[in-house]
Design a protein around this motif. Structure first.
Motif, PDB file in Angstrom:
ATOM      1  N   PHE A  16       0.825  -1.211   0.000  1.00 27.45           N
ATOM      2  CA  PHE A  16       0.000   0.000   0.000  1.00 27.45           C
ATOM      3  C   PHE A  16       0.860   1.262   0.000  1.00 27.45           C
ATOM      4  O   PHE A  16       0.666   2.173  -0.816  1.00 27.45           O
ATOM      5  CB  PHE A  16      -0.924  -0.020   1.224  1.00 27.45           C
ATOM      6  N   VAL A  17       1.832   1.332   0.926  1.00 30.32           N
ATOM      7  CA  VAL A  17       2.645   2.546   1.013  1.00 30.32           C
ATOM      8  C   VAL A  17       3.608   2.661  -0.170  1.00 30.32           C
ATOM      9  O   VAL A  17       3.981   3.770  -0.570  1.00 30.32           O
ATOM     10  CB  VAL A  17       3.415   2.612   2.351  1.00 30.32           C
TER      11      VAL A  17
ATOM     12  N   PHE B  97       2.918   6.021  -1.801  1.00 33.29           N
ATOM     13  CA  PHE B  97       3.929   7.029  -1.502  1.00 33.29           C
ATOM     14  C   PHE B  97       5.296   6.746  -2.132  1.00 33.29           C
ATOM     15  O   PHE B  97       6.163   7.621  -2.124  1.00 33.29           O
ATOM     16  CB  PHE B  97       4.122   7.152   0.021  1.00 33.29           C
ATOM     17  N   GLY B  98       5.508   5.530  -2.614  1.00 34.56           N
ATOM     18  CA  GLY B  98       6.805   5.180  -3.169  1.00 34.56           C
ATOM     19  C   GLY B  98       7.901   5.067  -2.118  1.00 34.56           C
ATOM     20  O   GLY B  98       9.074   5.341  -2.394  1.00 34.56           O
TER      21      GLY B  98
ATOM     22  N   PRO C 136      12.121   0.282   1.286  1.00 35.62           N
ATOM     23  CA  PRO C 136      12.006  -0.728   2.351  1.00 35.62           C
ATOM     24  C   PRO C 136      12.467  -0.192   3.707  1.00 35.62           C
ATOM     25  O   PRO C 136      11.893  -0.544   4.741  1.00 35.62           O
ATOM     26  CB  PRO C 136      12.905  -1.860   1.863  1.00 35.62           C
ATOM     27  N   LYS C 137      13.517   0.650   3.707  1.00 39.07           N
ATOM     28  CA  LYS C 137      14.012   1.208   4.961  1.00 39.07           C
ATOM     29  C   LYS C 137      12.967   2.098   5.624  1.00 39.07           C
ATOM     30  O   LYS C 137      12.759   2.041   6.840  1.00 39.07           O
ATOM     31  CB  LYS C 137      15.292   2.005   4.698  1.00 39.07           C
ATOM     32  N   GLU C 138      12.279   2.923   4.818  1.00 37.07           N
ATOM     33  CA  GLU C 138      11.243   3.807   5.364  1.00 37.07           C
ATOM     34  C   GLU C 138      10.057   2.995   5.882  1.00 37.07           C
ATOM     35  O   GLU C 138       9.489   3.309   6.932  1.00 37.07           O
ATOM     36  CB  GLU C 138      10.779   4.785   4.287  1.00 37.07           C
ATOM     37  N   ILE C 139       9.687   1.948   5.166  1.00 39.59           N
ATOM     38  CA  ILE C 139       8.578   1.092   5.596  1.00 39.59           C
ATOM     39  C   ILE C 139       8.920   0.405   6.916  1.00 39.59           C
ATOM     40  O   ILE C 139       8.109   0.356   7.843  1.00 39.59           O
ATOM     41  CB  ILE C 139       8.255   0.045   4.510  1.00 39.59           C
TER      42      ILE C 139
ATOM     43  N   ALA D  76      -4.115   9.522   5.036  1.00 34.82           N
ATOM     44  CA  ALA D  76      -2.784  10.109   5.228  1.00 34.82           C
ATOM     45  C   ALA D  76      -2.187  10.537   3.889  1.00 34.82           C
ATOM     46  O   ALA D  76      -2.254   9.797   2.896  1.00 34.82           O
ATOM     47  CB  ALA D  76      -1.868   9.110   5.916  1.00 34.82           C
ATOM     48  N   SER D  77      -1.597  11.727   3.875  1.00 24.72           N
ATOM     49  CA  SER D  77      -1.006  12.254   2.647  1.00 24.72           C
ATOM     50  C   SER D  77       0.490  12.517   2.789  1.00 24.72           C
ATOM     51  O   SER D  77       1.152  12.840   1.811  1.00 24.72           O
ATOM     52  CB  SER D  77      -1.708  13.557   2.243  1.00 24.72           C
ATOM     53  N   THR D  78       1.024  12.380   4.006  1.00 20.13           N
ATOM     54  CA  THR D  78       2.457  12.598   4.234  1.00 20.13           C
ATOM     55  C   THR D  78       3.021  11.448   5.071  1.00 20.13           C
ATOM     56  O   THR D  78       2.269  10.679   5.685  1.00 20.13           O
ATOM     57  CB  THR D  78       2.710  13.922   4.979  1.00 20.13           C
ATOM     58  N   TRP D  79       4.366  11.379   5.119  1.00 19.67           N
ATOM     59  CA  TRP D  79       5.031  10.355   5.913  1.00 19.67           C
ATOM     60  C   TRP D  79       4.657  10.481   7.380  1.00 19.67           C
ATOM     61  O   TRP D  79       4.396   9.480   8.050  1.00 19.67           O
ATOM     62  CB  TRP D  79       6.544  10.497   5.740  1.00 19.67           C
TER      63      TRP D  79
END
Length: 404
Positions: free
Chosen positions: A238-239, A243-244, A247-250, A299-302
């Motif tokens: 989904f993310v 959001f693109g 893997p590190k951010e997820i 949600a529209s931002t990190w």
């Protein structure tokens, strides 16, 4: 804190062993994609491996719960940990799909033996007033193991793709030895009498479970597992689509999102249930988890996504032990069996949830979250009726006592 040292520190031993076990489970998470790629396994096969584990746990949990009532908790916990160690070792050395499926079947049996026995043990050594804190401690150990494990596994993979599996097996053996040497038995079948339903086949019991006073709690357990499976199964997809994210951010979002649960479970969970009561906490968490999943869609931002994820995990991490605490107070003579049903309905949600989420995701990436939110909200509506029934019964009992 006295609860932690009660009965020769039994709660601490349980927590330490569960922490080890779930660190062992978490170890393999970051290296699974690489491991599966090296063996040339398809995504469909991966889904079946997950389903086989959950299906086996579902089938064996009520039986294991009955065994925990019949022969005691300690034997099942030790046996389950040894089977866990064997399943991880077998999976790590698997070269064929058949060996991997065999490993997952053994893993499902190990989970079925361990979790009902652990939850029943926690109920055995706690009073009604201590029960919430005890189950909160148990769930905190599980959550912390899941949080720590993947990070350790990622570093271990630098030494070899199979090293985390071997370490998980070693951790399982270590936990079994600690339990066998230091954990006192908490239950004797003679102390609570013989369970009259032992001769009734499992599927007959399952067909009749709707007549039991804990049936509504089992529905919530299923809805919770179903909703969480929908949320977690497609979260990375989904993310990534929305959001693109890398893997590190997820991984960072999931790790931060998981921190709040064990903190509450270790500190204020017992106070929450003592102050508001299990039923009100369950109702509130069902509503909040449904709303927070919707917030994830909006949600529209990190930062917004991180906040939504933290709130979803927090609501669910309070809801799960609250329902378990509520169920454990219904029948003191069948703690193992009730804990087994708890584990079985959790597995059922884990079987159906990912399959439904995958199908819906292919239609629209928002649909799995919408369905999860709707299911949890419907359970919230039903819980309001249950809460009214509980309050009515309490007032009726008080009135009878006054008249006497």
């Amino acid at each position: 804190m006295q609860l932690l040292f009660k009965k020769r520190g039994a709660m601490l031993i349980l927590m330490f062993n569960l922490l080890l076990i779930f660190i062992g489970i978490g170890l393999i998470i970051p290296i699974m994609p690489t491991f599966i790629e090296q063996l040339g396994i398809s995504g469909g096969t991966v889904g079946l491996l997950v389903a086989v584990f959950s299906l086996t746990q579902f089938l064996f949990s009520p039986v294991a719960g009955r065994m925990a009532d019949a022969v005691g908790r300690k034997k099942l916990i030790v046996s389950g940990m040894l089977l866990f160690a064997f399943s991880e070792w077998q999976f790590g050395y698997a070269d064929h799909v058949f060996e991997m499926f065999f490993s997952r079947v053994i893993g499902g049996i190990s989970a079925a033996l361990t979790m009902p026995a652990v939850m029943a043990y926690a109920a055995d050594i706690t009073t009604n007033e201590e029960r919430a804190a005890g189950i909160g401690y148990i769930n905190a150990a599980i959550t912390m193991g899941f949080m720590i494990g993947p990070g350790i596994g990622g570093y271990m993979a630098e030494w070899g793709i199979r090293v985390p599996f071997n370490c998980a097996a070693a951790v399982g053996v270590m936990a079994a030895v600690i339990t066998a040497l230091f954990l006192p038995e908490s239950h004797s079948s003679a102390s609570t009498g013989t369970v009259q339903k032992d001769h009734v086949p499992f599927f007959v019991q399952l067909a009749q479970v709707h007549r039991q006073p804990y049936f509504f709690s089992l529905l919530i357990i299923f809805a919770l597992s179903f909703g969480l499976a929908n949320f977690e199964t497609i979260f990375s997809l989904f993310v990534d689509h929305r959001f693109g994210f890398s893997p590190k951010e997820i991984a960072l979002i999931i790790t931060i999102g998981s921190i709040g649960g064990p903190l509450v479970q270790l500190t204020t969970f017992g106070w929450l249930l003592g102050h508001f009561g299990e039923q009100r906490v369950v109702s509130a968490c069902l509503l909040l988890s449904a709303l927070f999943i919707v917030l994830t869609l909006l949600a529209s931002t990190w930062t917004m996504l991180l906040v939504a994820t933290v709130l979803v995990f927090l609501a669910i991490d309070i809801l799960r032990p609250a329902v378990s605490t509520q169920m454990s107070k219904i029948d003191e003579t069948q703690q193992g069996y009730i804990a087994g049903l708890n584990s079985a309905f959790t597995s059922l949600g884990n079987i159906i949830g990912p399959a439904v989420a995958g199908v819906l995701f292919d239609v629209d990436i928002r649909f799995p979250y919408i369905l999860a939110s709707v299911v949890l909200f419907l359970c919230f509506v039903l819980s309001l009726r249950q809460e009214k029934a509980v309050l009515h019964k309490a007032s009726s009992d008080a009135l009878r006592m006054t008249r006497k």
